[in-house]
Design an enzyme around this catalytic site. Structure first.
Site, short mmCIF file in Angstrom:
data_model
loop_
_atom_site.label_atom_id
_atom_site.label_comp_id
_atom_site.label_asym_id
_atom_site.label_seq_id
_atom_site.Cartn_x
_atom_site.Cartn_y
_atom_site.Cartn_z
N GLY A 21 -61.35 -29.43 -2.65
CA GLY A 21 -60.75 -28.41 -3.52
C GLY A 21 -60.92 -27.00 -3.02
O GLY A 21 -61.08 -26.06 -3.81
N TYR A 186 -60.86 -34.49 -20.25
CA TYR A 186 -61.39 -33.54 -19.26
C TYR A 186 -62.89 -33.30 -19.52
O TYR A 186 -63.71 -33.34 -18.60
CB TYR A 186 -60.61 -32.22 -19.32
CG TYR A 186 -61.16 -31.18 -18.38
CD1 TYR A 186 -60.99 -31.30 -16.99
CD2 TYR A 186 -61.87 -30.08 -18.86
CE1 TYR A 186 -61.52 -30.35 -16.12
CE2 TYR A 186 -62.40 -29.12 -17.99
CZ TYR A 186 -62.21 -29.28 -16.62
OH TYR A 186 -62.74 -28.34 -15.76
#
Ligand SMILES: NC(=O)c1ccc[n+]([C@@H]2O[C@H](COP(=O)([O-])OP(=O)(O)OC[C@H]3O[C@@H](n4cnc5c(N)ncnc54)[C@H](OP(=O)(O)O)[C@@H]3O)[C@@H](O)[C@H]2O)c1
Length: 301
Positions: A21, A186
């Site tokens: 990422g 999440y």
């Protein structure tokens, strides 16, 4: 006259750091800072073109002294993770620090090729599997660190999670889908980051490996941009109250570079301080069950 200087024993300088990422947001800011501090980076990315732009930027920033390596892998696919890990093991003789930072949230239910809900696959199972595949190489370093980007969002999952519902059908269907099921998913994945860190610390306690996770705060990044106009509008408003990516990356860089945490492991940090996560994030029975379930979930295919 005696000067009171303390020599830092551990820094990122000349360490080999693998990071996921780093093509955007917090990971990108951290990668640039660590390269400036002399780290050699391996970028695990899904988009090679974006990664090449990051490599060019870092090369320029460091006057050509640091040129990151690119490893292409999609963190939502277990096959792709295995392939990228094989490539890394063939290419990197040593890994000092592994940083799990890639993350996403999916407002609609998306199921990966492995039959797993995608938020869970990218945010939790990818770090779990990648760690397992690279652990022996990390053990070969004199001192090694594994850092995971968690979130204050884990507090949304204060009731825990249904570990058997790997497709998260209960959250994405029926009333739950209208009552923030995707947000809850999440939160569960970020709770899993915290429990993974504490359980991993126990498992590697007799080795050279130390493990940490942290909350970067609310950060203005590209997060949640692929979930439609409403999500983008919400994020635009939230950006008014958010930190810069550089500020959000500070604790990650500190965990990678600091001497202060050399004797710590398994903890959760905010703003360069260990803090307690929500009570559910301290539940060691849940951490153990999560570990056992994750072992099965990375062997689905
Ligand atoms: N922003 C916040 O306020 C905040 C708060 C707490 C925690 N976090 C956490 O911080 C981490 C970084 O997020 P960010 O805010 O910096 O968001 P971001 O700007 O969207 O960056 C996410 C990064 O993850 C990569 N990624 C996503 N899915 C991937 C996949 N399937 N395979 C490989 N890479 C993938 C993205 O790659 P591409 O460039 O190819 O899209 C990008 O590099 C996440 O774990 C997030 O949960 C963020």
């Amino acid at each position: 006259m005696k000067t009171n200087t303390t020599t830092k024993k551990w820094t990122v300088e000349n360490k080999y750091i693998l990071i996921t990422g780093a093509t955007s947001g917090i990971g990108l800011a951290a990668a640039k800072e660590m390269a400036l501090q002399g780290a050699q980076l391996g970028l695990i990315v899904r988009n090679e073109k974006k990664a090449q732009a990051v490599v060019d930027e870092i090369k320029q920033l460091t006057n050509g002294k640091r040129i990151p390596q690119i490893f292409v892998g999609d963190m939502s696919s277990q096959l792709s993770i295995q392939q990228v890990a094989n490539k890394i093991l063939d290419t990197c003789p040593k890994i000092d620090i592994l940083i799990h930072n890639a993350g996403a949230m999916f407002v609609t239910q998306q199921i990966t090729e492995d039959g797993i809900e995608k938020t869970w696959a990218v945010n939790h199972l990818a770090p779990f599997l990648l760690t397992e595949l690279l652990l022996d190489r990390l053990k070969e370093s004199e001192h090694a660190r594994i850092i995971t980007t968690a979130s204050h969002g884990h507090k949304m999952a204060k009731k825990g999670m249904d570990l058997d519902d790997v497709r998260a059908d209960k959250l994405y269907k029926g009333w739950n889908s209208l009552l923030g099921g995707a947000n809850l998913r999440y939160g569960q994945s970020k709770l899993a980051n915290i429990l993974f860190t504490s359980q991993l610390a126990k498992i590697v306690a007799d080795t050279n490996i130390h493990t940490y996770c942290y909350d970067p705060g609310l950060v203005a990044t590209n997060f949640n941009q692929e979930n439609g106009a409403l999500a983008r509008a919400t994020m635009a408003v939230m950006k008014l109250f958010s930190r810069t990516p550089e500020k959000g990356a500070e604790t990650m860089v500190w965990l990678a570079d600091s001497d202060e945490v050399s004797d710590q492991s398994g903890l959760y940090y905010l703003d360069k301080k260990a803090i307690e996560p929500a009570l559910i994030g301290q539940d060691q029975n849940l951490a153990q069950r999560l570990w056992e379930t994750s072992e099965k979930q990375i062997r689905i295919t």
